[in-house]
Design an enzyme around this catalytic site. Structure first.
Site, mmCIF file in Angstrom:
data_model
loop_
_atom_site.group_PDB
_atom_site.id
_atom_site.type_symbol
_atom_site.label_atom_id
_atom_site.label_comp_id
_atom_site.label_asym_id
_atom_site.label_seq_id
_atom_site.Cartn_x
_atom_site.Cartn_y
_atom_site.Cartn_z
ATOM 1 N N HIS A 64 0.827 -1.206 0.000
ATOM 2 C CA HIS A 64 0.000 0.000 0.000
ATOM 3 C C HIS A 64 0.857 1.250 0.000
ATOM 4 O O HIS A 64 1.987 1.240 0.478
ATOM 5 C CB HIS A 64 -0.895 0.001 1.243
ATOM 6 C CG HIS A 64 -0.119 -0.124 2.521
ATOM 7 N ND1 HIS A 64 0.168 -1.348 3.086
ATOM 8 C CD2 HIS A 64 0.488 0.796 3.308
ATOM 9 C CE1 HIS A 64 0.888 -1.160 4.182
ATOM 10 N NE2 HIS A 64 1.109 0.133 4.346
ATOM 11 N N CYS A 65 0.302 2.336 -0.509
ATOM 12 C CA CYS A 65 0.955 3.649 -0.420
ATOM 13 C C CYS A 65 -0.009 4.726 -0.886
ATOM 14 O O CYS A 65 -1.056 4.440 -1.435
ATOM 15 C CB CYS A 65 2.216 3.702 -1.298
ATOM 16 S SG CYS A 65 1.918 3.695 -3.066
#
Ligand SMILES: [Zn+2]
Lengths: 155, 113
Positions: A64-65
């Site tokens: 994720h980011c």
């Protein structure tokens, strides 16, 4: 906001090509973005992995980011038929990957809320041994929907 | 702004947001692995990226980051997403140089269509 609504059939790939961790993450990103945008997202995701694997254990990873490359929250799912090494927290190989990319500006904090929800759902999937259960993307989304409902009820 | 500078700026911005997220209490509670030493490495990387930018852009970036936490604001249908003000039309036909929002000063970013 319901998680299943953020997922669409074309974002669920149940025959993702197994390979090296970085390549698998990259393949998943390039399935939803191209060019410089995809390159930026991959770079940021891999920097997140440097902090510690997002393999949360028992066969599931949640890379994720936030990235300037997306304008809304995007989710993609990939499942490999052969587990891959993800340097996961429990050292076990991974075969189900939830990819989450959020825009940098996020007034309602939708990103962290959704990420937290996916962590919960992932734990249910492993607890009930459902990683390989869905046969089609539609079945997968229906399964997520069901788990999400059961979690909401429990609260 | 050249493509290389733009990419550096975007990488720096994403990296800064990544570092900021790891400091959020709600994020820490989720149980993802976070190695302290690795986060120092990321801070070093962001400083390297900053140094690779033209000096004046790096300076603007740092000042804006201090002021707003996020130095860059995407533009969406002629609005700055940092301050939600409509941008003047002459800005929409943007120049080669770095463009900042006339209202809040954030560095504006137009997403490629
Ligand atoms: Zn503004």
């Amino acid at each position: 906001m319901n998680l299943a609504s953020l997922l669409s059939k074309d974002r669920v790939n149940l025959s993702l090509k197994p390979g090296k961790k970085d390549d698998v993450i990259s393949d998943l990103v390039y399935s939803i973005r191209k060019g410089n945008d995809a390159a930026l997202i991959v770079s940021t995701l891999l920097k997140r992995e440097e902090l510690g694997s997002t393999g949360i254990g028992k066969g599931i990873a949640i890379p994720h980011c936030r990235s300037l490359a997306v304008e809304k929250l995007e989710i993609a799912v990939g499942r490999t038929n052969k587990p891959i090494n993800f340097n996961a927290i429990d050292k076990k190989p991974v075969s189900l990957i939830f990819l989450i990319i959020a825009p940098p500006q996020d007034p309602g904090n939708q990103y962290l809320i959704t990420l937290g929800k996916i962590v919960q759902i992932a734990k249910e999937i492993t607890k009930k041994n459902l990683i390989q259960k869905a046969k089609t993307p539609d079945e997968f989304i229906a399964m997520i929907n069901e788990i999400e409902k059961s979690l909401t009820k429990r609260k | 702004m050249s493509d290389v500078v733009e990419m550096h700026l975007k990488l720096l911005f994403d990296l800064d947001n990544l570092i900021a997220d790891t400091e959020e209490p709600s994020y820490k509670k989720m149980g993802f692995q976070l190695e302290e030493e690795a986060s120092l490495v990321l801070v070093r990387k962001r400083n390297e990226l900053l140094q690779q930018l033209p000096k004046e852009i790096a300076q603007i970036y740092e000042i804006l980051k201090k002021r707003y936490r996020q130095a860059i604001a995407p533009v969406e249908s002629e609005f700055c997403l940092g301050c939600f003000q409509k941008l003047p039309t002459e800005l929409i036909t943007r120049s080669q140089d770095i463009t900042t929002c006339p209202n809040c000063g954030r560095i504006l970013y137009w997403r490629k269509k």
